[in-house]
Design an enzyme around this catalytic site. Structure first.
Site, short mmCIF file in Angstrom:
data_model
loop_
_atom_site.label_atom_id
_atom_site.label_comp_id
_atom_site.label_asym_id
_atom_site.label_seq_id
_atom_site.Cartn_x
_atom_site.Cartn_y
_atom_site.Cartn_z
N GLY A 7 -61.47 68.78 -56.25
CA GLY A 7 -61.63 70.17 -56.66
C GLY A 7 -63.02 70.70 -56.36
N GLY A 77 -63.39 60.81 -56.57
CA GLY A 77 -62.39 59.74 -56.46
C GLY A 77 -62.03 59.41 -55.02
N VAL A 224 -73.92 73.67 -70.63
CA VAL A 224 -73.63 74.92 -69.92
C VAL A 224 -73.51 75.99 -71.00
CG1 VAL A 224 -71.95 76.18 -68.51
CG2 VAL A 224 -72.26 73.73 -68.11
N HIS A 464 -54.10 58.08 -62.09
CA HIS A 464 -53.75 59.47 -61.79
C HIS A 464 -53.72 60.32 -63.05
CE1 HIS A 464 -51.59 57.57 -58.14
NE2 HIS A 464 -52.84 57.85 -57.85
N GLY A 497 -58.32 67.99 -61.38
CA GLY A 497 -56.97 67.58 -61.79
C GLY A 497 -56.62 67.98 -63.21
C1 LIG Z 1 -58.46 53.02 -57.25
C2 LIG Z 1 -57.92 54.42 -57.12
C3 LIG Z 1 -57.07 54.75 -56.05
C4 LIG Z 1 -56.55 56.04 -55.94
N1 LIG Z 1 -55.76 56.34 -54.86
C5 LIG Z 1 -55.25 57.59 -54.74
C6 LIG Z 1 -54.45 57.93 -53.61
O1 LIG Z 1 -54.23 57.13 -52.72
N2 LIG Z 1 -53.97 59.19 -53.56
C7 LIG Z 1 -54.21 60.13 -54.53
O2 LIG Z 1 -53.71 61.24 -54.43
N3 LIG Z 1 -54.99 59.82 -55.59
C8 LIG Z 1 -55.51 58.59 -55.71
N4 LIG Z 1 -56.31 58.29 -56.79
C9 LIG Z 1 -56.57 59.33 -57.78
C10 LIG Z 1 -57.64 60.28 -57.28
O3 LIG Z 1 -58.84 59.59 -57.05
C11 LIG Z 1 -57.86 61.39 -58.33
O4 LIG Z 1 -56.62 61.96 -58.67
C12 LIG Z 1 -58.77 62.47 -57.79
O5 LIG Z 1 -59.99 61.93 -57.35
C13 LIG Z 1 -59.03 63.53 -58.86
O6 LIG Z 1 -59.76 64.57 -58.26
P1 LIG Z 1 -60.65 65.54 -59.14
O7 LIG Z 1 -61.11 66.65 -58.27
O8 LIG Z 1 -59.89 65.89 -60.37
O9 LIG Z 1 -61.90 64.70 -59.65
P2 LIG Z 1 -62.66 63.45 -59.06
O10 LIG Z 1 -62.30 63.20 -57.65
O11 LIG Z 1 -62.46 62.33 -60.02
O12 LIG Z 1 -64.17 63.93 -59.08
C14 LIG Z 1 -64.84 64.23 -60.26
C15 LIG Z 1 -66.31 63.92 -60.07
O13 LIG Z 1 -67.05 64.54 -61.13
C16 LIG Z 1 -68.10 63.69 -61.51
N5 LIG Z 1 -68.51 64.03 -62.88
C17 LIG Z 1 -67.83 63.80 -64.02
N6 LIG Z 1 -68.51 64.28 -65.09
C18 LIG Z 1 -69.64 64.82 -64.59
C19 LIG Z 1 -70.76 65.48 -65.19
N7 LIG Z 1 -70.83 65.69 -66.52
N8 LIG Z 1 -71.77 65.89 -64.39
C20 LIG Z 1 -71.71 65.70 -63.04
N9 LIG Z 1 -70.68 65.08 -62.42
C21 LIG Z 1 -69.65 64.66 -63.19
C22 LIG Z 1 -67.54 62.29 -61.36
O14 LIG Z 1 -68.57 61.37 -61.17
C23 LIG Z 1 -66.63 62.44 -60.14
O15 LIG Z 1 -67.29 62.04 -58.97
C24 LIG Z 1 -56.85 57.01 -56.92
C25 LIG Z 1 -57.70 56.69 -57.98
C26 LIG Z 1 -58.23 55.41 -58.09
C27 LIG Z 1 -59.14 55.10 -59.25
#
Ligand SMILES: Cc1cc2nc3c(=O)[nH]c(=O)nc-3n(C[C@H](O)[C@H](O)[C@H](O)COP(=O)(O)OP(=O)(O)OC[C@H]3O[C@@H](n4cnc5c(N)ncnc54)[C@H](O)[C@@H]3O)c2cc1C
Ligand code: SF4
Length: 552
Positions: A7, A77, A224, A464, A497
């Protein structure tokens, strides 16, 4: 931007493109391909627990209702993910609080298309031994017709060519970085050491930075609040951060911005918003915060085949999938050779009723197995060779089921509030998936394995986790509106997510990316913005009615 995962990276890229000045705060570290640990035994470079000196990119959070695996790095992620990018079935748009808030089925295809193009999604053509094994089991058990190669964001070599060839940017007409083709090492989850996995730092975030976004790694956002004079944020926001990797809170910084995007993942955004609502910084955030957190109705089952003739760690992390019934989807996951630490989470498969009886059944089965086949049973607990001999079956269902998260003082730590899980327990395992795994194990000459926390604590595991700031038509129903805008504030968005309002039954990252693309498509270019963008509380639309989102 708070967080640089799916996101956050989409929002950063699209906002820079529209002419905004963008800063991305990311709590995790920046990783280059040469920095990734060779195996999961390098715990300090794999796990993220900075207070314990572990500065990796993978985290596990333990709650009473779920164990959540998630990423933490520049690129979120995507650094640890398997690269599987699938579209959910259409029925998910009719489930949960987002049903009817937009004409999803006609709007989403274009955003899935853009997301797939940006992430370089292709049909997998690298079938490893674990994929062939699953196909044979699916055929033997009558579900072979559902077998499919996954869609993945991995740069694959052309048919007949070996992997490992470096090429100039193959995706963005020379705007992107140099890449190399996949060598089928099975290491995607440990971070791609070859530059073949299309993680966000090589596409969305790369382009955002190239065109001016500033990324602040190791920077945790802790505050914030609206700038003085306008409690709804229309005058802008003050953002406070700390260095995330130090022992003590240091490097305190203060930033100001006109708008803000929360993209810290489902857990990260919930945690931050709970804290900010409670301390009076953002009191108007909906009371629905933390409700409808979903785990994709997921269950993980191991399969270990001691002395397997093939090296099951080869291939890509998730090369294929099957459906064992209309609702139950299974993907075989692998770890690279030598990454054997996951063994410590597995134990011979046990069904039964969750709770004490299941623990007793597990102990009985273990004892019987030890008495009947002592060497074979002990062999299952030898970490050495685990990744080469094992497959993890990732079982998912697009079925209803959720937990709630609250901000409470746990009994064992009454000094501060934490994110704690509440609500009805979700099933810890999927009986039909367990039956499939047992028969698969018999056919393959191996042993099916359950996840230990599932049995001992009656807690399912999920990679997930979604929801908690769900999308709805009104503040009474959710935290954000149909355009990801936070109810109660101006120029404030959630794009991770946490907005997902249903169990998707497939891996969620493509949907998170597509939803973020859609949200950003509503934002006008910087030169035309009036800085008064706010959520629309539409109330419950009459049955069958849909809302047409405004254009930028
Ligand atoms: C081992 C593993 C394998 C996976 N394989 C798949 C796959 O093959 N396909 C798939 O669709 N999904 C997969 N997933 C799930 C996928 O990684 C997540 O669904 C996805 O990354 C979520 O996206 P997001 O944008 O919600 O947040 P994220 O990608 O989790 O990003 C959020 C970021 O915000 C940062 N953050 C959190 N709090 C703060 C804060 N207070 N200040 C600053 N930064 C902060 C975190 O460090 C993180 O880097 C997998 C997950 C894991 C753990
Ligand atoms: S299989 Fe290996 S080379 Fe291919 S994407 Fe995964 S980690 Fe990279």
């Amino acid at each position: 931007m708070i967080g640089s995962g799916f996101g956050g990276s989409v929002a950063a890229h699209r906002l820079v493109e529209k002419g905004y000045r963008v800063a991305v705060m990311e709590m995790g570290l920046r990783w280059g391909r040469e920095d990734f640990p060779p195996t999961s035994w390098s715990i300090h470079r794999w796990f993220w627990r900075p207070r314990l000196g572990l500065h990796g990119f993978f985290n596990m959070r333990f709650f009473r209702r779920a164990t959540v695996f998630h990423g933490c790095a520049v690129g979120g992620g995507s650094i640890t993910y398997a690269g599987t990018l699938l579209r959910p079935p259409d029925k998910v748009w009719d489930m949960g609080s987002w049903a009817g808030v937009a004409d999803w089925k006609s709007e989403m295809p274009q955003h899935y298309h853009t997301a797939s193009r940006m992430l370089g999604v292709v049909e997998n053509c690298i079938m490893g031994p674990a994929d062939h094994l699953l196909k044979r089991a699916a055929d033997a058990l009558g579900v072979g017709h559902t077998f499919y190669p996954t869609h993945v964001s991995i740069f694959q070599p052309a048919a007949g060519e070996p992997g490992g060839n470096s090429v100039a940017d193959p995706y963005f007409a020379g705007e992107g970085p140099e890449r190399a083709t996949c060598v089928a090492c099975g290491g995607c989850i440990m971070g791609c050491r070859y530059g073949a996995k299309n993680s966000l730092d090589l596409n969305y975030l790369y382009l955002a930075e190239k065109h001016g976004a500033q990324v602040f790694p190791e920077t945790k956002v802790v505050g914030v609040r609206p700038l003085p004079g306008a409690g709804d944020g229309s005058a802008g926001y003050e953002v406070r951060s700390l260095r995330s990797t130090g022992w003590l809170p240091r490097n305190r910084r203060r930033f100001t911005s006109r708008g803000i995007v929360f993209a810290a993942s489902a857990l990260g955004t919930m945690e931050l918003l709970f804290k900010l609502k409670e301390n009076g910084s953002l009191p108007a955030v909906s009371e629905q915060l933390g409700k409808y957190v979903r785990t994709n109705s997921e269950s993980l089952i191991g399969l270990r085949i001691p002395r397997c003739a093939d090296d099951l760690s080869k291939g890509i992390a998730i090369g294929c999938g099957i459906y064992i019934d209309e609702n139950t989807h299974i993907e075989p996951v692998r770890y690279p050779s030598g990454s054997d630490t996951m063994m410590f989470l597995t134990t011979p498969l046990t069904g039964g009723r969750p709770g004490r009886m299941r623990i007793l059944l597990w102990l009985k089965n273990l004892l019987v197995s030890l008495l009947q086949h002592p060497l074979r049973t002990l062999r299952l607990f030898m970490p050495c060779g685990w990744a080469r001999e094992s497959i993890i079956l990732l079982c998912m269902q697009a079925a209803e089921g959720h937990i709630d998260m609250r901000w409470e003082r746990p009994w064992f730590w009454p000094w501060s509030k934490w994110l704690v899980s509440r609500g009805e327990r979700i099933p810890t395992f999927i009986p039909q998936a367990n039956r499939f795994a047992e028969r698969f194990a018999q056919l393959a000459g191996g042993t099916a394995m359950s996840m230990l926390p599932e049995i001992l604590f009656n807690v399912p595991g999920t990679a997930h986790c979604v929801g908690g700031c769900i999308m709805a038509d009104s503040r009474a129903g959710g935290v954000v509106d149909y355009a990801n805008r936070v109810f109660g504030y101006k120029n404030m968005y959630v794009t991770d997510g946490s907005v997902v309002a249903a169990n998707l039954g497939v891996n969620p990252s493509l949907t998170i990316t597509a939803l973020a693309e859609r949200a950003m498509s509503f934002i006008p270019p910087a030169t035309r913005t009036a800085w008064d963008d706010q959520a629309e509380d539409l109330g419950k639309p009459s049955s069958g009615a849909t809302v047409t989102a405004r254009s930028g």
